[in-house]
Design a protein around this motif. Sequence first.
Motif, PDB file in Angstrom:
ATOM      1  N   GLN A 192       0.833  -1.196   0.000  1.00 38.46           N
ATOM      2  CA  GLN A 192       0.000   0.000   0.000  1.00 38.46           C
ATOM      3  C   GLN A 192       0.874   1.255   0.000  1.00 38.46           C
ATOM      4  N   ASP A 220      -5.206   4.733   5.436  1.00 37.20           N
ATOM      5  CA  ASP A 220      -5.779   3.462   4.980  1.00 37.20           C
ATOM      6  C   ASP A 220      -7.008   3.136   5.824  1.00 37.20           C
ATOM      7  N   ASN A 241     -11.008  -1.413  -0.648  1.00 39.26           N
ATOM      8  CA  ASN A 241     -10.007  -0.356  -0.469  1.00 39.26           C
ATOM      9  C   ASN A 241     -10.705   0.973  -0.249  1.00 39.26           C
TER      10      ASN A 241
END
Length: 390
Positions: A192, A220, A241
């Motif tokens: 990520q 995140d 996501n």
Amino acid sequence: MRLSFIAVVILASLLLITYFVLIFQGKAIITKQLESVTHKKVSIGHFGLASPFRFEIKNLEVEGLAKVESIFISPSLLGFLTGNIALNEVKVIKPELTYERFSLSPGESSQSVIPSDKTIAPQKKKRPLPLVIKGIQIREGKFNFVDHTISEAGLRVTVKDIYVDLNNLYILPRSVIAKFKIQGTIPWQQGQQEGKIEVGGWLNLFKKEMKATVKVEGIDGIYLYPYYSQWINLEQTRIQNAKLNFRSDIIGVNNEVTADCHLELTDIVFKPRAPEEAIDKAEQIATAVLDIFKALDKGNIVLNFTIKTKMDMPQVGFGDIKMAFENKFAGGLKKTGFKPEAALVFPFKLLQGLAKGATDLSKAVVDGTFAVGNELKKSVEDSFKKEKVN
């Protein structure tokens, strides 16, 4: 003239004595002070002169709390003679600080941890450490936050590559403005993109005033899921996501702090689905809720809210975000007048999910989390029942 000469000699002698005391006793003094403040075992690998009037500390460790590769300190000997700990410069190289948060035991106060079977006499408020630091620099720092209130193993959030510049830090009864700038990166899950954090502004500890801006990019949302798992089920909604960007403009006056916050949700991705796989009701409703927020802000999913707290005892929680989310969603629904005709305004997926009895998520979203009320739910369900009859 003679008296002036004597005064200079005495002052120079005191400075030299202070200097040599620091050389030979500095390690013991620093160790004792840190142990007194942290109540933890402190060890120092090396303490000595790096250059004239500049001391170096290597391999400092505070048990379970911090490790530092190197610290360079330039003391102000004149400041020491006034009874204060005065430093012209402090440069810290590769510090690593760890803070672990644990749940309180039942009946335990967050203000103190005192056994109930002991009576302790009230203690006088300790005078703050008389400290003056003209300049602080932190390079390649690392901060680990481990929250055991979420799980026994703890949710870990790390900020690395921390750079700090702080000028004029006075822990004294004196009105002085200290300016600061902080930068760092936040690594999330492997693969990520890292997040970025930037903080800048000024504060006056004596007047308890401040002005600052906090920016965090690339949070995140999936990694932080344990914090809001009671409100939404990611497995059911199939959200794979989600990134968040955060900004806060902070103003503090007379210890009263107001933080105007802006939260934006971006890069939302749902898990891919096979062509024959049916769409889950929870995913329908989640998508519909996101559509409603987009409609309220010209295609963007944003949330503005205000946090009020104290400068000397700041308290911030996810409850502030949750309440703002509820209020904004409910406000969007109010614009429709809570009538069945509102189906033309709301995404069909939301109404379809409610009509088909998505009890768990619809109850959490409509009745609980967003507090819209039973009237809307009943009117929507009735409208679909009529359509089925027809």
